[in-house]
Design a protein around this motif. Structure first.
Motif, PDB file in Angstrom:
ATOM      1  N   VAL A  41      -7.871  -5.172   4.407  1.00 31.45           N
ATOM      2  CA  VAL A  41      -7.454  -3.771   4.212  1.00 31.45           C
ATOM      3  C   VAL A  41      -7.973  -2.853   5.313  1.00 31.45           C
ATOM      4  O   VAL A  41      -7.489  -1.723   5.464  1.00 31.45           O
ATOM      5  CB  VAL A  41      -7.913  -3.240   2.832  1.00 31.45           C
ATOM      6  N   GLY A  42      -8.948  -3.330   6.119  1.00 27.82           N
ATOM      7  CA  GLY A  42      -9.525  -2.473   7.154  1.00 27.82           C
ATOM      8  C   GLY A  42      -8.505  -1.871   8.098  1.00 27.82           C
ATOM      9  O   GLY A  42      -8.485  -0.646   8.300  1.00 27.82           O
ATOM     10  N   PRO A  43      -7.630  -2.671   8.706  1.00 28.08           N
ATOM     11  CA  PRO A  43      -6.628  -2.109   9.627  1.00 28.08           C
ATOM     12  C   PRO A  43      -5.668  -1.132   8.936  1.00 28.08           C
ATOM     13  O   PRO A  43      -5.176  -0.195   9.584  1.00 28.08           O
ATOM     14  CB  PRO A  43      -5.881  -3.353  10.118  1.00 28.08           C
ATOM     15  N   PHE A  44      -5.399  -1.329   7.656  1.00 23.37           N
ATOM     16  CA  PHE A  44      -4.535  -0.401   6.922  1.00 23.37           C
ATOM     17  C   PHE A  44      -5.253   0.936   6.734  1.00 23.37           C
ATOM     18  O   PHE A  44      -4.651   2.007   6.914  1.00 23.37           O
ATOM     19  CB  PHE A  44      -4.157  -0.992   5.561  1.00 23.37           C
ATOM     20  N   ARG A  45      -6.535   0.878   6.379  1.00 25.16           N
ATOM     21  CA  ARG A  45      -7.314   2.110   6.226  1.00 25.16           C
ATOM     22  C   ARG A  45      -7.361   2.882   7.539  1.00 25.16           C
ATOM     23  O   ARG A  45      -7.301   4.121   7.543  1.00 25.16           O
ATOM     24  CB  ARG A  45      -8.726   1.768   5.746  1.00 25.16           C
ATOM     25  N   ASP A  46      -7.458   2.161   8.645  1.00 27.76           N
ATOM     26  CA  ASP A  46      -7.546   2.819   9.952  1.00 27.76           C
ATOM     27  C   ASP A  46      -6.288   3.616  10.298  1.00 27.76           C
ATOM     28  O   ASP A  46      -6.332   4.499  11.171  1.00 27.76           O
ATOM     29  CB  ASP A  46      -7.791   1.774  11.044  1.00 27.76           C
ATOM     30  N   LYS A  47      -5.176   3.316   9.627  1.00 27.59           N
ATOM     31  CA  LYS A  47      -3.913   4.004   9.892  1.00 27.59           C
ATOM     32  C   LYS A  47      -3.722   5.248   9.020  1.00 27.59           C
ATOM     33  O   LYS A  47      -2.684   5.918   9.113  1.00 27.59           O
ATOM     34  CB  LYS A  47      -2.742   3.048   9.647  1.00 27.59           C
ATOM     35  N   MET A  48      -4.689   5.559   8.172  1.00 27.69           N
ATOM     36  CA  MET A  48      -4.505   6.614   7.182  1.00 27.69           C
ATOM     37  C   MET A  48      -4.770   8.031   7.688  1.00 27.69           C
ATOM     38  O   MET A  48      -4.667   8.993   6.922  1.00 27.69           O
ATOM     39  CB  MET A  48      -5.397   6.341   5.963  1.00 27.69           C
ATOM     40  N   GLY A  49      -5.092   8.179   8.975  1.00 32.49           N
ATOM     41  CA  GLY A  49      -5.384   9.510   9.495  1.00 32.49           C
ATOM     42  C   GLY A  49      -4.346  10.568   9.139  1.00 32.49           C
ATOM     43  O   GLY A  49      -4.683  11.627   8.594  1.00 32.49           O
ATOM     44  N   PRO A  50      -3.047  10.326   9.420  1.00 29.28           N
ATOM     45  CA  PRO A  50      -2.034  11.334   9.079  1.00 29.28           C
ATOM     46  C   PRO A  50      -1.957  11.619   7.574  1.00 29.28           C
ATOM     47  O   PRO A  50      -1.729  12.759   7.159  1.00 29.28           O
ATOM     48  CB  PRO A  50      -0.732  10.698   9.587  1.00 29.28           C
ATOM     49  N   ALA A  51      -2.154  10.588   6.758  1.00 29.57           N
ATOM     50  CA  ALA A  51      -2.136  10.786   5.302  1.00 29.57           C
ATOM     51  C   ALA A  51      -3.322  11.638   4.871  1.00 29.57           C
ATOM     52  O   ALA A  51      -3.178  12.547   4.035  1.00 29.57           O
ATOM     53  CB  ALA A  51      -2.158   9.438   4.587  1.00 29.57           C
ATOM     54  N   TYR A  52      -4.498  11.360   5.438  1.00 29.70           N
ATOM     55  CA  TYR A  52      -5.681  12.140   5.083  1.00 29.70           C
ATOM     56  C   TYR A  52      -5.524  13.600   5.493  1.00 29.70           C
ATOM     57  O   TYR A  52      -5.914  14.511   4.759  1.00 29.70           O
ATOM     58  CB  TYR A  52      -6.924  11.540   5.747  1.00 29.70           C
ATOM     59  N   ASP A  53      -4.940  13.839   6.648  1.00 29.87           N
ATOM     60  CA  ASP A  53      -4.713  15.219   7.091  1.00 29.87           C
ATOM     61  C   ASP A  53      -3.797  15.951   6.118  1.00 29.87           C
ATOM     62  O   ASP A  53      -4.045  17.116   5.757  1.00 29.87           O
ATOM     63  CB  ASP A  53      -4.100  15.235   8.492  1.00 29.87           C
ATOM     64  N   GLN A  54      -2.748  15.258   5.693  1.00 28.74           N
ATOM     65  CA  GLN A  54      -1.790  15.862   4.780  1.00 28.74           C
ATOM     66  C   GLN A  54      -2.430  16.143   3.414  1.00 28.74           C
ATOM     67  O   GLN A  54      -2.241  17.214   2.830  1.00 28.74           O
ATOM     68  CB  GLN A  54      -0.587  14.928   4.619  1.00 28.74           C
ATOM     69  N   LEU A  55      -3.207  15.206   2.925  1.00 27.39           N
ATOM     70  CA  LEU A  55      -3.828  15.355   1.609  1.00 27.39           C
ATOM     71  C   LEU A  55      -4.964  16.382   1.642  1.00 27.39           C
ATOM     72  O   LEU A  55      -5.137  17.147   0.687  1.00 27.39           O
ATOM     73  CB  LEU A  55      -4.353  14.008   1.125  1.00 27.39           C
ATOM     74  N   ARG A  56      -5.712  16.393   2.722  1.00 22.95           N
ATOM     75  CA  ARG A  56      -6.792  17.378   2.850  1.00 22.95           C
ATOM     76  C   ARG A  56      -6.226  18.802   2.796  1.00 22.95           C
ATOM     77  O   ARG A  56      -6.781  19.696   2.148  1.00 22.95           O
ATOM     78  CB  ARG A  56      -7.538  17.155   4.177  1.00 22.95           C
ATOM     79  N   PRO A 107       6.782 -11.041   4.689  1.00 20.85           N
ATOM     80  CA  PRO A 107       5.398 -10.967   4.208  1.00 20.85           C
ATOM     81  C   PRO A 107       4.639  -9.866   4.945  1.00 20.85           C
ATOM     82  O   PRO A 107       4.946  -9.558   6.105  1.00 20.85           O
ATOM     83  CB  PRO A 107       4.837 -12.350   4.534  1.00 20.85           C
ATOM     84  N   ILE A 108       3.679  -9.281   4.276  1.00 25.54           N
ATOM     85  CA  ILE A 108       2.871  -8.223   4.879  1.00 25.54           C
ATOM     86  C   ILE A 108       1.446  -8.743   5.063  1.00 25.54           C
ATOM     87  O   ILE A 108       0.748  -9.047   4.094  1.00 25.54           O
ATOM     88  CB  ILE A 108       2.865  -6.957   3.999  1.00 25.54           C
ATOM     89  N   ASN A 109       1.048  -8.836   6.315  1.00 24.81           N
ATOM     90  CA  ASN A 109      -0.299  -9.287   6.663  1.00 24.81           C
ATOM     91  C   ASN A 109      -1.066  -8.260   7.488  1.00 24.81           C
ATOM     92  O   ASN A 109      -2.284  -8.334   7.600  1.00 24.81           O
ATOM     93  CB  ASN A 109      -0.241 -10.607   7.436  1.00 24.81           C
ATOM     94  N   GLN A 110      -0.332  -7.319   8.082  1.00 24.94           N
ATOM     95  CA  GLN A 110      -0.943  -6.292   8.912  1.00 24.94           C
ATOM     96  C   GLN A 110      -0.098  -5.025   8.825  1.00 24.94           C
ATOM     97  O   GLN A 110       1.056  -5.058   8.367  1.00 24.94           O
ATOM     98  CB  GLN A 110      -1.030  -6.768  10.354  1.00 24.94           C
ATOM     99  N   PRO A 111      -0.643  -3.879   9.215  1.00 26.74           N
ATOM    100  CA  PRO A 111       0.094  -2.626   9.086  1.00 26.74           C
ATOM    101  C   PRO A 111       1.482  -2.651   9.731  1.00 26.74           C
ATOM    102  O   PRO A 111       2.431  -2.064   9.193  1.00 26.74           O
ATOM    103  CB  PRO A 111      -0.819  -1.615   9.783  1.00 26.74           C
TER     104      PRO A 111
END
Length: 337
Positions: free
Chosen positions: A302-317, A163-167
């Protein structure tokens, strides 16, 4: 003889004029415009059922002068192939995922940025109001006329391991992804390994444990029966998946009259709104049905998952461009007001 001949001639001419004035029923009816519309949805999905209702209403309102035949389930080719064919005019209309045209318009990929939308209402306001004109311009530049917004819904992830409950629960999972940069970047930012597999091969890949899991909107996971090969489904809502009703520009401008375009636009908007409602109404029913088969459903914060998106945002930007990223971010922020 001459007088009689002239009288006869005048009588014939007069009779013809009278027919032209008083017998409009003999004027031939305008030939019907017959169009082809393709999309990737299953025939049970609200996207398809509402598209069916739409084309019926369009035919009725145009007195059968606009007849649209629907080809569901990628019947005319994969989404990327169908998008290319619609752009070229071999296919008249399409319900397309913006990610299907990333090769034609990298800017449209902003719609799939992970965790940018807080809710369905926020996504709808961005696409329909604050970002509407901007999106239409991007699609126009890519070779499409945008008509209306339909919807797949927020994506959820399934897997056969835990089960997935956290990143941290995503870390180390082998996840099938479509050929879409945003999805791949999001899962890699969470520590998963990704593998690109064609949609029609996903079920077999899950059943044979080639991958541990996959991500799709709940309705798609249910319709494709991916849950039969999975034990867990998490409503991570990492990406909002839109689907847009678009036309080839030449078909739109040259084959449809102004009044017909107005009717198609109105009925497209009506169908899009109904499809959105259908997706949301069906989501809980689909989850309940999957749960009855033994699938465990989790609803993580979803908050903790959003907090992990830094590398994805850098790549997409970097991929989208700084100006595009900033312009779109303002439109998304404006929709929160």
């Amino acid at each position: 003889m001459a007088s009689s001949s002239n009288l006869t001639r005048r009588s014939v001419i007069g009779a013809g004029a009278a027919l032209a004035v008083y017998a409009p029923s003999i004027i031939p009816a305008r030939a019907a415009v017959e169009l082809r519309l393709t999309h990737p949805a299953d025939v049970t999905h609200p996207v398809h059922t509402e598209a069916e209702a739409m084309v019926k209403r369009i035919a009725e309102r145009t007195n059968n002068e606009v007849k649209i035949t629907i080809f569901p389930n990628n019947a005319l080719g994969s989404p990327v192939e169908a998008a290319q064919q619609t752009r070229l005019g071999a296919i008249d209309m399409m319900l397309l995922n913006p990610a299907n045209i990333e090769a034609l318009s990298k800017t449209i990929g902003v719609i799939n940025i992970p965790y940018q939308f807080d809710s369905y209402e926020h996504a709808h306001k961005t696409l329909d109001v604050t970002g509407r004109d901007w999106i239409a311009e991007q699609l126009k530049a890519a070779g499409f006329t945008w008509i209306a917004n339909f919807e797949w819904g927020f994506r959820a992830v399934t897997n056969s391991r835990r089960p997935i409950n956290q990143p941290a629960d995503v870390q180390g999972l082998k996840i099938r992804v479509p050929p879409e940069l945003a999805i791949k970047a999001a899962f890699e930012a969470l520590g998963a390994s990704t593998q690109t597999i064609a949609f029609q091969e996903v079920y077999l890949a899950l059943a044979n444990k080639v991958v541990d899991g996959q991500d799709n909107p709940v309705g798609t996971t249910f319709a494709a029966k991916f849950f039969e090969a999975q034990k867990h489904l998490a409503l991570t809502r990492h990406i909002y998946a839109s689907i847009m009703f678009c036309s080839n520009p030449r078909v739109w401008s040259n084959r449809l009259s102004e009044e017909q375009r107005k009717i198609v636009s109105e009925e497209g908007a009506k169908a899009g709104a109904a499809a959105r409602k259908g997706v949301r109404d069906n989501e809980e029913a689909n989850l309940a049905a999957m749960q009855k088969t033994g699938v465990e459903i989790t609803r993580p914060d979803v908050g903790p998952f959003r907090d992990k998106m830094g590398p994805a945002y850098d790549q997409l930007r970097k991929a989208l461009g700084e100006d595009t990223w900033n312009a779109w971010t303002k439109l998304v922020t404006a929709a929160r007001a």
